[in-house]
Design a protein around this motif. Structure first.
Motif, PDB file in Angstrom:
ATOM      1  N   MET A  25       0.715  -1.164  -0.026  1.00  6.99           N
ATOM      2  CA  MET A  25      -0.077   0.016  -0.157  1.00  6.99           C
ATOM      3  C   MET A  25       0.864   1.310   0.071  1.00  6.99           C
ATOM      4  SD  MET A  25      -3.289   0.254   0.013  1.00  6.99           S
ATOM      5  CE  MET A  25      -4.620   1.503  -0.194  1.00  6.99           C
ATOM      6  N   ILE A  26       1.981   1.234   0.709  1.00  5.46           N
ATOM      7  CA  ILE A  26       2.830   2.279   0.591  1.00  5.46           C
ATOM      8  C   ILE A  26       3.354   2.868  -1.054  1.00  5.46           C
ATOM      9  CG2 ILE A  26       5.132   3.209   1.253  1.00  5.46           C
ATOM     10  CD1 ILE A  26       4.954   1.245   3.832  1.00  5.46           C
ATOM     11  N   ARG A  27       3.315   1.865  -1.935  1.00  6.40           N
ATOM     12  CA  ARG A  27       3.746   2.254  -3.106  1.00  6.40           C
ATOM     13  C   ARG A  27       2.535   3.084  -3.641  1.00  6.40           C
ATOM     14  NH1 ARG A  27       5.756  -3.575  -5.777  1.00  6.40           N
ATOM     15  NH2 ARG A  27       7.495  -3.839  -4.189  1.00  6.40           N
ATOM     16  N   PHE A  28       1.273   2.695  -3.570  1.00  7.28           N
ATOM     17  CA  PHE A  28       0.321   3.725  -3.790  1.00  7.28           C
ATOM     18  C   PHE A  28       0.287   4.847  -3.263  1.00  7.28           C
ATOM     19  CE2 PHE A  28      -3.987   5.277  -2.450  1.00  7.28           C
ATOM     20  CZ  PHE A  28      -4.497   5.495  -3.859  1.00  7.28           C
ATOM     21  N   TYR A  29       0.739   5.112  -1.929  1.00  9.55           N
ATOM     22  CA  TYR A  29       0.847   6.512  -1.409  1.00  9.55           C
ATOM     23  C   TYR A  29       1.742   7.174  -2.046  1.00  9.55           C
ATOM     24  CZ  TYR A  29      -2.430   4.665   2.174  1.00  9.55           C
ATOM     25  OH  TYR A  29      -3.424   4.173   3.242  1.00  9.55           O
ATOM     26  N   ILE A  30       2.894   6.666  -2.421  1.00 10.25           N
ATOM     27  CA  ILE A  30       3.834   7.212  -2.839  1.00 10.25           C
ATOM     28  C   ILE A  30       3.579   7.736  -4.568  1.00 10.25           C
ATOM     29  CG2 ILE A  30       6.207   7.095  -3.683  1.00 10.25           C
ATOM     30  CD1 ILE A  30       7.008   5.426  -1.419  1.00 10.25           C
ATOM     31  N   LEU A  31       3.129   6.942  -5.096  1.00  8.42           N
ATOM     32  CA  LEU A  31       2.789   7.345  -6.686  1.00  8.42           C
ATOM     33  C   LEU A  31       1.605   8.094  -6.676  1.00  8.42           C
ATOM     34  CD1 LEU A  31       2.518   3.662  -8.150  1.00  8.42           C
ATOM     35  CD2 LEU A  31       4.290   5.339  -8.801  1.00  8.42           C
ATOM     36  N   PHE A  32       0.636   8.028  -5.712  1.00 11.65           N
ATOM     37  CA  PHE A  32      -0.557   8.998  -5.525  1.00 11.65           C
ATOM     38  C   PHE A  32       0.142  10.383  -5.038  1.00 11.65           C
ATOM     39  CE2 PHE A  32      -4.311  11.139  -3.757  1.00 11.65           C
ATOM     40  CZ  PHE A  32      -5.008  11.234  -5.033  1.00 11.65           C
ATOM     41  N   GLY A  33       0.984  10.277  -4.232  1.00 11.88           N
ATOM     42  CA  GLY A  33       1.733  11.461  -3.446  1.00 11.88           C
ATOM     43  C   GLY A  33       2.317  12.418  -4.676  1.00 11.88           C
ATOM     44  N   PHE A  34       2.897  11.721  -5.435  1.00  8.15           N
ATOM     45  CA  PHE A  34       3.714  12.598  -6.504  1.00  8.15           C
ATOM     46  C   PHE A  34       2.631  13.002  -7.504  1.00  8.15           C
ATOM     47  CE2 PHE A  34       7.877  10.117  -5.489  1.00  8.15           C
ATOM     48  CZ  PHE A  34       8.709  11.300  -5.699  1.00  8.15           C
ATOM     49  N   ALA A  35       1.644  12.292  -7.939  1.00 12.31           N
ATOM     50  CA  ALA A  35       0.682  12.713  -8.634  1.00 12.31           C
ATOM     51  C   ALA A  35      -0.024  13.994  -8.095  1.00 12.31           C
ATOM     52  CB  ALA A  35      -0.365  11.859  -8.954  1.00 12.31           C
ATOM     53  N   ALA A  57       3.039  13.261 -16.555  1.00  8.32           N
ATOM     54  CA  ALA A  57       3.466  12.768 -15.513  1.00  8.32           C
ATOM     55  C   ALA A  57       2.520  12.480 -14.542  1.00  8.32           C
ATOM     56  CB  ALA A  57       4.770  13.484 -14.808  1.00  8.32           C
ATOM     57  N   ILE A  58       1.389  13.534 -14.431  1.00 11.41           N
ATOM     58  CA  ILE A  58       0.329  13.294 -13.578  1.00 11.41           C
ATOM     59  C   ILE A  58      -0.503  12.183 -14.234  1.00 11.41           C
ATOM     60  CG2 ILE A  58      -1.902  14.358 -12.851  1.00 11.41           C
ATOM     61  CD1 ILE A  58      -0.373  17.162 -12.973  1.00 11.41           C
ATOM     62  N   VAL A  59      -1.042  12.003 -15.353  1.00  6.16           N
ATOM     63  CA  VAL A  59      -1.495  10.889 -15.934  1.00  6.16           C
ATOM     64  C   VAL A  59      -1.171   9.425 -15.784  1.00  6.16           C
ATOM     65  CG1 VAL A  59      -2.634  10.105 -18.156  1.00  6.16           C
ATOM     66  CG2 VAL A  59      -2.736  12.463 -17.675  1.00  6.16           C
ATOM     67  N   ILE A  60       0.510   9.468 -16.084  1.00  3.38           N
ATOM     68  CA  ILE A  60       0.904   8.098 -15.663  1.00  3.38           C
ATOM     69  C   ILE A  60       0.905   7.718 -14.505  1.00  3.38           C
ATOM     70  CG2 ILE A  60       3.464   7.110 -15.976  1.00  3.38           C
ATOM     71  CD1 ILE A  60       3.758   8.738 -18.386  1.00  3.38           C
ATOM     72  N   LEU A  61       1.464   8.734 -13.465  1.00  5.24           N
ATOM     73  CA  LEU A  61       1.340   8.430 -11.965  1.00  5.24           C
ATOM     74  C   LEU A  61      -0.017   7.821 -11.758  1.00  5.24           C
ATOM     75  CD1 LEU A  61       3.525  11.416 -11.064  1.00  5.24           C
ATOM     76  CD2 LEU A  61       4.324   8.982 -10.491  1.00  5.24           C
ATOM     77  N   LEU A  62      -1.073   8.579 -12.025  1.00  6.52           N
ATOM     78  CA  LEU A  62      -2.367   8.285 -11.594  1.00  6.52           C
ATOM     79  C   LEU A  62      -2.910   6.768 -12.212  1.00  6.52           C
ATOM     80  CD1 LEU A  62      -4.430  11.628 -12.307  1.00  6.52           C
ATOM     81  CD2 LEU A  62      -3.826  10.369  -9.760  1.00  6.52           C
ATOM     82  N   LEU A  63      -2.341   6.537 -13.394  1.00  3.05           N
ATOM     83  CA  LEU A  63      -2.657   5.354 -14.025  1.00  3.05           C
ATOM     84  C   LEU A  63      -1.617   4.124 -13.090  1.00  3.05           C
ATOM     85  CD1 LEU A  63      -3.724   3.496 -16.299  1.00  3.05           C
ATOM     86  CD2 LEU A  63      -1.721   3.940 -17.552  1.00  3.05           C
ATOM     87  N   LEU A  64      -0.544   4.440 -12.784  1.00  2.00           N
ATOM     88  CA  LEU A  64       0.275   3.615 -11.918  1.00  2.00           C
ATOM     89  C   LEU A  64      -0.398   3.360 -10.422  1.00  2.00           C
ATOM     90  CD1 LEU A  64       4.069   4.550 -12.915  1.00  2.00           C
ATOM     91  CD2 LEU A  64       2.461   2.406 -13.665  1.00  2.00           C
ATOM     92  N   SER A  65      -0.911   4.240 -10.092  1.00  2.00           N
ATOM     93  CA  SER A  65      -1.711   4.277  -8.720  1.00  2.00           C
ATOM     94  C   SER A  65      -2.804   3.226  -8.994  1.00  2.00           C
ATOM     95  CB  SER A  65      -2.066   5.685  -8.307  1.00  2.00           C
ATOM     96  OG  SER A  65      -1.129   6.668  -8.224  1.00  2.00           O
ATOM     97  N   LEU A  66      -3.575   3.510 -10.079  1.00  2.00           N
ATOM     98  CA  LEU A  66      -4.664   2.511 -10.084  1.00  2.00           C
ATOM     99  C   LEU A  66      -4.220   1.030 -10.370  1.00  2.00           C
ATOM    100  CD1 LEU A  66      -7.783   2.199 -10.662  1.00  2.00           C
ATOM    101  CD2 LEU A  66      -7.345   3.007 -12.821  1.00  2.00           C
TER     102      LEU A  66
END
Length: 319
Positions: free
Chosen positions: A1-11, A38-47
């Motif tokens: 879950m930490i990975r999600f927080y980091i990816l979404f945090g950057f977005a 970058a925002i689009v890619i980070l949100l996609l990776l978060s999903l």
């Protein structure tokens, strides 16, 4: 879950910078599409990370149900064979426990090391998110010039000697992004845009390009009337009514940013403080500036006015 927080945090950080209108403090807004990408890619990776975590959770639940079912089945079988196998199982279990404890202790040391490494990695990734969201953006001023000092690159220095990742001073230099032959074509093309102008007004759109052209071809513009805005900087090696008048500018991003402008000769008796904003108009001349051991362009002022600092103090290389 930490990975999600980091990816979404950057977005979220990039979205916040856009929403607050602070993107121009980090990059040339000409390249704003890069941060949007970058925002689009980070949100996609978060999903994708959320979906991955959901599948892992479901798989874990399925394994737990299967293990519970198997345990119940084995319990029934164990009741029938308990007495027959009791002594054998006792020895076997004792050996298994010993081996399990050995493997557990050995694996635990490696696991702890890996956990520490992951924790440090997550902290490093979280740091720019925290600073980008919670710390204010510092607008550059003369204190940056004082801290860094400034120098004027030699006219004879080769493009290969210049580093595109370092701060520039006085003269905008986009040569490192073109190469020797490519930059010659760019210089000549941009010279043609200013060559026939008797009065050159370097507004925000033309400031970076115009300054670079003037420094590349100073002889072409001697005696021409030039005007521009900037903040005053006296410096330690400037005497009399000479002040540098600067603008902070980005070629691409903060990595190749710099403080750009020229030495200005004001009328006798002029008193300015560092960071005073002025609009200057004058005739381009040249002087030998001893600290640089070079003859540099100097604007001899015919008129000037004090102005308030602009809403956006930076200028950008727009084309």
């Amino acid at each position: 879950m930490i990975r999600f927080y980091i990816l979404f945090g950057f977005a979220f950080m990039f979205m916040l910078i856009h929403w607050q209108g602070k993107l121009n403090k980090y990059i040339n807004t000409k390249y704003s599409y890069l941060s949007i990408s970058a925002i689009v890619i980070l949100l996609l990776l978060s999903l994708i990370e959320v979906v991955r975590m959901y599948r892992l959770e479901q798989a874990e639940k399925n394994r737990a149900l299967a293990a519970e079912h198997q345990h119940e089945h084995e319990g029934e079988h164990h009741e029938h064979s308990h007495e027959h196998n009791h002594e054998h199982e006792h020895v076997h279990d004792h050996t298994q426990v010993h081996e399990h404890n050995h493997e557990h202790n050995h694996g635990h040391s490696h696991g702890s090391s890996s956990k520490w490494k992951r924790a440090i990695g997550y902290l490093v990734l979280s740091f720019p998110i925290f600073t980008g969201i919670f710390l204010p953006v510092q607008t550059l001023d003369s204190s940056f010039v004082k801290a860094k000092g400034f120098s004027f690159p030699s006219m004879n220095s080769s493009i290969s000697d210049r580093n595109p990742g370092q701060h520039q001073f006085l003269k905008p230099d986009s040569s490192v992004f073109y190469g020797e032959e490519g930059y010659e074509a760019v210089k000549n093309k941009e010279l043609s845009e200013f060559r026939n102008l008797r009065e050159i007004s370097l507004d925000d759109q033309k400031y970076m390009k115009g300054m670079e052209v003037i420094y590349n071809f100073p002889g072409e513009f001697m005696g021409r009337t030039i005007s521009f805005d900037g903040f005053a900087y006296k410096g330690e090696q400037v005497d009399g009514e000479h002040y540098f008048v600067f603008r902070f500018g980005f070629i691409h991003c903060a990595a190749d940013s710099g403080v750009f402008g020229m030495l200005v000769d004001f009328p006798k008796g002029t008193q300015l403080h560092d960071d005073d904003w002025v609009h200057v108009t004058g005739v381009l001349t040249s002087e030998l500036y001893q600290p640089f051991k070079q003859t540099i362009p100097v604007l001899k002022v015919s008129s000037w006015t004090a102005i308030p600092a602009p809403k956006d103090p930076y200028v950008y290389r727009v084309n």
